[in-house]
Design an enzyme around this catalytic site. Structure first.
Site, PDB file in Angstrom:
ATOM      1  N   GLN A 252       0.838  -1.214   0.000  1.00 38.47           N
ATOM      2  CA  GLN A 252       0.000   0.000   0.000  1.00 38.47           C
ATOM      3  C   GLN A 252       0.871   1.261   0.000  1.00 38.47           C
ATOM      4  OE1 GLN A 252      -3.314  -0.207  -0.756  1.00 38.47           O
ATOM      5  NE2 GLN A 252      -2.780  -2.371  -0.877  1.00 38.47           N
ATOM      6  N   HIS A 255       1.612   3.177  -3.350  1.00 38.98           N
ATOM      7  CA  HIS A 255       0.622   4.019  -4.018  1.00 38.98           C
ATOM      8  C   HIS A 255       0.976   5.493  -3.997  1.00 38.98           C
ATOM      9  CE1 HIS A 255      -2.644   1.427  -5.170  1.00 38.98           C
ATOM     10  NE2 HIS A 255      -2.617   0.816  -4.016  1.00 38.98           N
ATOM     11  N   GLU A 321      -8.953   2.153   6.135  1.00 40.21           N
ATOM     12  CA  GLU A 321      -9.522   1.806   4.836  1.00 40.21           C
ATOM     13  C   GLU A 321      -9.425   0.275   4.658  1.00 40.21           C
ATOM     14  OE1 GLU A 321      -7.049   2.792   1.488  1.00 40.21           O
ATOM     15  OE2 GLU A 321      -8.740   2.798   0.100  1.00 40.21           O
ATOM     16  N   HIS A 322      -8.219  -0.259   4.869  1.00 37.98           N
ATOM     17  CA  HIS A 322      -8.019  -1.712   4.835  1.00 37.98           C
ATOM     18  C   HIS A 322      -7.523  -2.145   6.207  1.00 37.98           C
ATOM     19  CE1 HIS A 322      -6.804  -0.275   0.716  1.00 37.98           C
ATOM     20  NE2 HIS A 322      -7.685  -1.182   0.364  1.00 37.98           N
ATOM     21  N   ASP A 355      -7.637  -5.556  -3.797  1.00 38.68           N
ATOM     22  CA  ASP A 355      -7.376  -4.427  -4.706  1.00 38.68           C
ATOM     23  C   ASP A 355      -7.712  -4.806  -6.145  1.00 38.68           C
ATOM     24  OD1 ASP A 355      -6.506  -2.696  -2.777  1.00 38.68           O
ATOM     25  OD2 ASP A 355      -4.371  -2.934  -3.176  1.00 38.68           O
ATOM     26  N   HIS A 414     -54.190  19.269   7.416  1.00 36.08           N
ATOM     27  CA  HIS A 414     -53.701  17.887   7.439  1.00 36.08           C
ATOM     28  C   HIS A 414     -54.718  17.007   8.180  1.00 36.08           C
ATOM     29  CE1 HIS A 414     -49.848  19.596   6.248  1.00 36.08           C
ATOM     30  NE2 HIS A 414     -49.278  18.391   6.216  1.00 36.08           N
TER      31      HIS A 414
HETATM   32  N1  HSO Z   1      -5.303   0.012  -2.737  1.00 34.36           N
HETATM   33  C1  HSO Z   1      -5.967   0.982  -3.573  1.00 34.36           C
HETATM   34  C2  HSO Z   1      -6.584   0.373  -4.805  1.00 34.36           C
HETATM   35  C3  HSO Z   1      -5.631  -0.169  -5.807  1.00 34.36           C
HETATM   36  N2  HSO Z   1      -4.590  -0.964  -5.549  1.00 34.36           N
HETATM   37  C4  HSO Z   1      -5.661  -0.027  -7.166  1.00 34.36           C
HETATM   38  C5  HSO Z   1      -4.003  -1.294  -6.677  1.00 34.36           C
HETATM   39  N3  HSO Z   1      -4.645  -0.723  -7.664  1.00 34.36           N
HETATM   40  C6  HSO Z   1      -7.038   1.692  -2.745  1.00 34.36           C
HETATM   41  O1  HSO Z   1      -7.869   0.827  -2.096  1.00 34.36           O
HETATM   42 ZN    ZN Z   2      -3.574  -0.979  -3.609  1.00 40.22          ZN
END
Ligand code: HSO
Ligand code: ZN
Length: 428
Positions: A252, A255, A321-322, A355, A414
């Protein structure tokens, strides 16, 4: 990276974990101008902003046919993976479709609830360095499963938009595809242009410009929610595999430099081992620089709690979120946590599976949003209405209550609308 004790975190350090922010405020002013220009000037403004922000001369804003052709341009293996992912996402979302219901109550009231799809929705699919075919799937498939007739996708223009993204958009079932990204893409969907059909709801993840634009158009159009950088919290005990825990954090982290990745555990030994695995593995990854930045961010860390209940409290307050639980009795631990976007149980359930391909949605609440709402689902694309019928006895039973409340509100007409139904027609 060094383990830290939850109990030793200063108030500022705790705040960094619990009050994460998506950094959208700084661009709100610029975004307001872009949104207004697109609303007032349509395609001309869209073209101008695509030139300015994406360096792209957009000949055709409508690229629906190009998306269809992209299916032939992607590798067979990638196309097969896109189709497998779509099948699993479709299956999971079909399973959650609500059914209309009515119920007869004994006192003569029939009450019910109905669900109908929105007619036109827009899905934002990010492009650029992070081209996300998977996000196209996560936005479009639930909308089509919910029965939305017109699903429009916007994605940033580029000389060569990733064919996998275009193919995924097409295969997921989008009805129209437009080459416009950023705040201008959100504004085009929200207000319509000569080319882009105006929609009723805009969904999907994006960078801070996209997020700020969704905040800006909210009210004129429905939105899903404001999504920030990815997050994962791994709740682990000494039975967890340190390499698996470290890899979920690193995944994660790749990202976004602002991603928040956390492990909280009652085992000092596991925390030590996870830190070692992170240091050994993170530099090996292609996106090592982004990963390092995310690991060094104030909202990331490997934390040791004095007990599992203390770790659970931390997870509940963090509202991930996760949430990955890699511990004995994972289901019992999850039972004690309400604030979570999507939960991943056990060693063989990496967040990456959700994901991409297991079937659950990856557009999820970040920045603690899980305390108030859930991720994208078929519900996002449906609206409910209610229906009722009262029998004569049903209304007679209720009439005193209705007329009393109506008169208490000073709304005598009413009350009269109830009384008139029991007037004897023969007396007139
Ligand atoms: N973890 C990201 C979603 C994603 N991961 C897209 C890979 N591609 C948000 O939940
Ligand atoms: Zn992801």
């Amino acid at each position: 990276m060094e383990p830290r004790q939850v109990a030793d975190l200063s108030p500022d350090e705790r705040r960094a974990f619990f009050e994460r922010d998506a950094g959208v405020d700084a661009v709100r002013g610029d975004v307001r101008d872009i949104v207004e220009r697109v609303r007032d000037e349509g395609d001309a403004a869209v073209r101008e902003f695509s030139r300015e922000f994406d360096g792209a001369e957009v000949a055709n804003i409508d690229i629906t046919d190009e998306a269809e052709r992209a299916v032939d341009a992607v590798d067979d293996e990638v196309l097969a993976a896109i189709r497998e992912s779509i099948a699993n996402v479709r299956e999971f979302h079909e399973a959650q479709l609500p059914e209309d219901w009515t119920r007869e109550f004994e006192d003569g009231r029939m009450l019910g609830k109905r669900f109908r799809p929105l007619d036109r929705v827009g899905v934002y699919v990010p492009g650029g360095t992070a081209a996300y075919p998977s996000s196209a799937i996560m936005g479009v498939v639930p909308a089509k499963v919910a029965g939305v007739e017109h699903v429009a996708v916007v994605t940033p223009p580029a000389e060569d938009i990733n064919p996998a993204t275009l193919a995924a958009i097409h295969e997921a079932g989008a009805d129209a595809v437009y080459s416009v990204g950023g705040a201008q893409g959100v504004a085009a969907l929200a207000y319509g242009t000569e080319t882009v059909t105006r929609v009723r709801k805009v969904v999907g993840p994006g960078n801070k410009w996209v997020t700020a634009a969704k905040a800006e158009v909210r009210g004129d159009v429905e939105i899903d929610f404001l999504a920030g950088p990815s997050e994962v919290l791994v709740l682990a005990d000494d039975t967890a595999d340190p390499a698996a825990v470290a890899s979920d954090l690193i995944a994660q982290a790749e990202h976004d430099p602002n991603a928040s990745v956390v492990t909280v555990t009652d085992s000092a030994g596991l925390a030590e081992a996870v830190c070692e695995e992170i240091e050994a593995r993170a530099p090996e990854r292609e996106r090592a620089e982004t990963i390092r930045a995310a690991l060094d961010n104030d909202a990331s860390g490997v934390l040791v709690a004095r007990s599992m209940p203390e770790a659970v409290l931390f997870a509940e307050e963090y509202a991930a979120e996760h949430l990955s639980i890699q511990a004995e009795d994972d289901e019992a631990l999850l039972d004690r946590i309400s604030n979570v976007g999507s939960a991943f149980l056990g060693r063989f359930t990496p967040v990456a599976a959700g994901d991409y391909a297991s079937g659950t949605n990856h557009v999820l609440p970040t920045n603690g949003g899980a305390k108030a709402f859930g991720g994208l689902s078929t519900d996002t694309f449906l609206r409910s209405s209610t229906v009722q019928r009262l029998s004569a006895d049903g209304l007679r039973d209720l009439s005193g209550t209705v007329t009393t409340l109506a008169e208490a509100e000073g709304l005598e007409a009413h009350a009269e609308s109830v009384r008139v139904r029991f007037e004897d027609a023969g007396d007139e």
